[in-house]
Structure formats: C-alpha cells, structure tokens
Design a protein around this motif. Structure first.
Motif, short mmCIF file in Angstrom:
data_model
loop_
_atom_site.label_atom_id
_atom_site.label_comp_id
_atom_site.label_asym_id
_atom_site.label_seq_id
_atom_site.Cartn_x
_atom_site.Cartn_y
_atom_site.Cartn_z
N ASP A 39 3.68 -5.63 5.81
CA ASP A 39 3.93 -6.84 5.03
C ASP A 39 4.99 -6.64 3.96
OD1 ASP A 39 2.11 -8.28 6.49
OD2 ASP A 39 0.47 -8.02 5.06
N GLU A 40 5.05 -5.45 3.38
CA GLU A 40 6.09 -5.15 2.40
C GLU A 40 7.46 -5.01 3.06
OE1 GLU A 40 6.33 -4.92 -0.97
OE2 GLU A 40 4.31 -5.76 -0.99
N PHE A 41 7.46 -4.60 4.31
CA PHE A 41 8.69 -4.36 5.05
C PHE A 41 9.21 -5.64 5.72
CE2 PHE A 41 10.51 -2.42 9.09
CZ PHE A 41 11.73 -2.15 8.54
N LEU A 42 8.31 -6.39 6.35
CA LEU A 42 8.68 -7.63 7.05
C LEU A 42 7.95 -8.81 6.44
CD1 LEU A 42 8.34 -6.44 10.77
CD2 LEU A 42 10.45 -6.68 9.47
N LEU A 43 8.64 -9.93 6.36
CA LEU A 43 8.03 -11.16 5.84
C LEU A 43 8.43 -12.30 6.77
CD1 LEU A 43 6.49 -12.55 3.52
CD2 LEU A 43 8.68 -12.92 2.43
N GLY A 44 7.45 -12.91 7.39
CA GLY A 44 7.73 -14.02 8.29
C GLY A 44 8.60 -13.64 9.47
N GLY A 45 8.54 -12.39 9.90
CA GLY A 45 9.31 -11.94 11.04
C GLY A 45 10.74 -11.54 10.70
N GLU A 46 11.06 -11.51 9.41
CA GLU A 46 12.39 -11.10 8.96
C GLU A 46 12.25 -9.91 8.03
OE1 GLU A 46 15.22 -12.53 10.03
OE2 GLU A 46 14.14 -14.04 11.18
N ILE A 47 13.32 -9.12 7.91
CA ILE A 47 13.28 -7.97 7.02
C ILE A 47 13.18 -8.46 5.58
CG2 ILE A 47 14.48 -5.92 6.20
CD1 ILE A 47 16.00 -5.91 8.85
N GLN A 48 12.16 -8.02 4.88
CA GLN A 48 12.01 -8.39 3.47
C GLN A 48 12.71 -7.36 2.59
OE1 GLN A 48 8.24 -9.81 1.69
NE2 GLN A 48 8.28 -7.85 0.62
N GLU A 49 12.51 -6.09 2.91
CA GLU A 49 13.08 -5.02 2.09
C GLU A 49 13.55 -3.91 3.01
OE1 GLU A 49 14.78 -3.21 -0.44
OE2 GLU A 49 13.53 -4.62 -1.53
N SER A 50 14.84 -3.59 2.95
CA SER A 50 15.37 -2.56 3.84
C SER A 50 15.30 -1.16 3.22
CB SER A 50 16.81 -2.88 4.22
OG SER A 50 17.61 -2.94 3.06
N SER A 51 15.13 -1.09 1.91
CA SER A 51 15.09 0.21 1.23
C SER A 51 13.70 0.83 1.35
CB SER A 51 15.45 0.03 -0.24
OG SER A 51 15.12 1.18 -0.97
N LYS A 52 13.65 2.02 1.95
CA LYS A 52 12.37 2.73 2.07
C LYS A 52 11.80 3.03 0.69
CE LYS A 52 14.09 5.75 5.01
NZ LYS A 52 14.28 6.93 5.83
N LYS A 53 12.68 3.41 -0.22
CA LYS A 53 12.25 3.77 -1.58
C LYS A 53 11.56 2.58 -2.26
CE LYS A 53 15.00 6.24 -4.33
NZ LYS A 53 16.09 6.54 -5.28
N ASN A 54 12.14 1.38 -2.15
CA ASN A 54 11.55 0.20 -2.78
C ASN A 54 10.23 -0.20 -2.15
OD1 ASN A 54 13.68 0.08 -4.56
ND2 ASN A 54 14.76 -1.55 -3.47
N VAL A 55 10.14 -0.07 -0.84
CA VAL A 55 8.88 -0.39 -0.15
C VAL A 55 7.80 0.58 -0.61
CG1 VAL A 55 7.71 -0.44 2.09
CG2 VAL A 55 9.98 -1.45 1.86
N LEU A 56 8.12 1.86 -0.66
CA LEU A 56 7.14 2.86 -1.07
C LEU A 56 6.74 2.70 -2.54
CD1 LEU A 56 8.58 5.90 0.88
CD2 LEU A 56 6.44 4.71 1.35
N LYS A 57 7.68 2.26 -3.39
CA LYS A 57 7.33 1.98 -4.80
C LYS A 57 6.33 0.83 -4.89
CE LYS A 57 11.53 3.29 -7.30
NZ LYS A 57 12.70 2.75 -8.01
N ALA A 58 6.57 -0.23 -4.11
CA ALA A 58 5.65 -1.37 -4.11
C ALA A 58 4.26 -0.97 -3.62
CB ALA A 58 6.21 -2.50 -3.23
N ILE A 59 4.21 -0.11 -2.62
CA ILE A 59 2.93 0.35 -2.09
C ILE A 59 2.22 1.22 -3.11
CG2 ILE A 59 1.87 1.73 -0.27
CD1 ILE A 59 4.30 0.77 1.48
N ALA A 60 2.96 2.09 -3.78
CA ALA A 60 2.37 2.94 -4.82
C ALA A 60 1.81 2.09 -5.96
CB ALA A 60 3.41 3.92 -5.35
N SER A 61 2.54 1.05 -6.35
CA SER A 61 2.05 0.14 -7.39
C SER A 61 0.77 -0.55 -6.95
CB SER A 61 3.10 -0.92 -7.71
OG SER A 61 4.26 -0.33 -8.21
N HIS A 62 0.72 -0.97 -5.70
CA HIS A 62 -0.47 -1.62 -5.16
C HIS A 62 -1.65 -0.66 -5.16
CE1 HIS A 62 -3.15 -3.13 -1.96
NE2 HIS A 62 -2.84 -4.29 -2.50
#
Length: 157
Positions: free
Chosen positions: A114-137
């Motif tokens: 869900d952090e990576f894809l939203l509605g079937g489109e790429i939401q965030e292409s940066s691995k670092k940003n996705v992992l930061k969001a997951i760590a915050s969660h």
C-alpha cells in the motif's frame, strides 16, 4: 495495474490486492486460472502472458511467484521492475524475505504494498521513503500496543 497476486509453487495464494472492482466469485475464478496457467509454464518461458484483455507479468523469487496484471498499453519491463522493487522492499523490511514472513506478517506485506502502490499506480518510487513510512507506522503501532496494555492493566479496556 489491475491486481497483484503472490502465490507459492504449490498454488497457495499468499497475498492478493485488487485495484479494480470485481466480484468475489470472479476474483476466485481469475486467481485459480492464473495460478494454474503460471505454474504450468516452464522456467525458460517468458514472464509475460497475454490473457483476456490484459497482460500478466510474473516473476519467481525462491518459492514465491509475484504476478501483476496490467493493461495492454502498459510496459511489461516496467512492471517487472515494479515486482523487483516490491521484493526488494520486502527483503529490506524482513531481512531476506521468505514465504513464512508473508504468511505470518501478511499485514506488513500488505502495508508495504500500500505504501508502494496506490490505486494500481506507483505512489512512491523511492525505497528509502517507503521504508521510512513503514518504520514510522511500526513506531506508532508499538506506542498503540503499549497504551492498550496500560489501559487493560487499569481495567479500562
């Protein structure tokens, strides 16, 4: 992307995410057909399939197949890269991801998707940003668990 299905070599679905409105009956039928179709293919065959009015792009990593269904106009190589990026995210989060990680932590696997894809489109292409969001969660989750434990201890919950 129409949908994402992750399944084992035995054909057991481990994760599926649909980005278009489809009835439960059609989802089961589609999943069954696609899993059977992919598992029946030889390893040397192409990872791209034209199926009905869409394309199926899949890749096998260890004992899991990651399959993304895309529109006919979409780029297959880009989709293969998305599959690889998702597996890299899972790998970084779990530290060498395996089928059991997805089985026992399916909520995390869905959250990463869900952090990576939203509605079937790429939401965030940066691995670092996705992992930061997951760590915050994860931090918020830990605080919520601790708060619930304290509330249960005093008899509020």
């Amino acid at each position: 992307i129409q949908f994402v299905i992750v399944f084992s070599r035995q054909g057991k679905v481990r994760l599926q995410k649909w980005f278009s409105a489809t009835s439960q009956k059609d989802r089961k039928k589609t999943t069954r057909e696609l899993v059977t179709l992919v598992l029946s293919r030889k390893t040397k065959m192409s990872n791209f399939l034209e199926w009905k009015d869409m394309k199926l792009v899949y890749k096998r990593y260890a004992s899991l197949y990651f399959a993304f269904a895309i529109d006919n106009e979409d780029n297959e190589l880009m989709t293969l890269e998305l599959i690889h990026r998702y597996v890299e995210l899972l790998d970084r989060y779990f530290g060498s991801v395996c089928e059991l990680d997805i089985i026992f932590n399916y909520d995390r696997a869905y959250y990463i998707l869900d952090e990576f894809l939203l509605g079937g489109e790429i939401q965030e292409s940066s691995k670092k940003n996705v992992l930061k969001a997951i760590a915050s969660h994860d931090i918020l989750d830990e605080h919520a668990d601790a708060a619930n434990f304290e509330l249960e201890a005093i008899g509020v919950l």
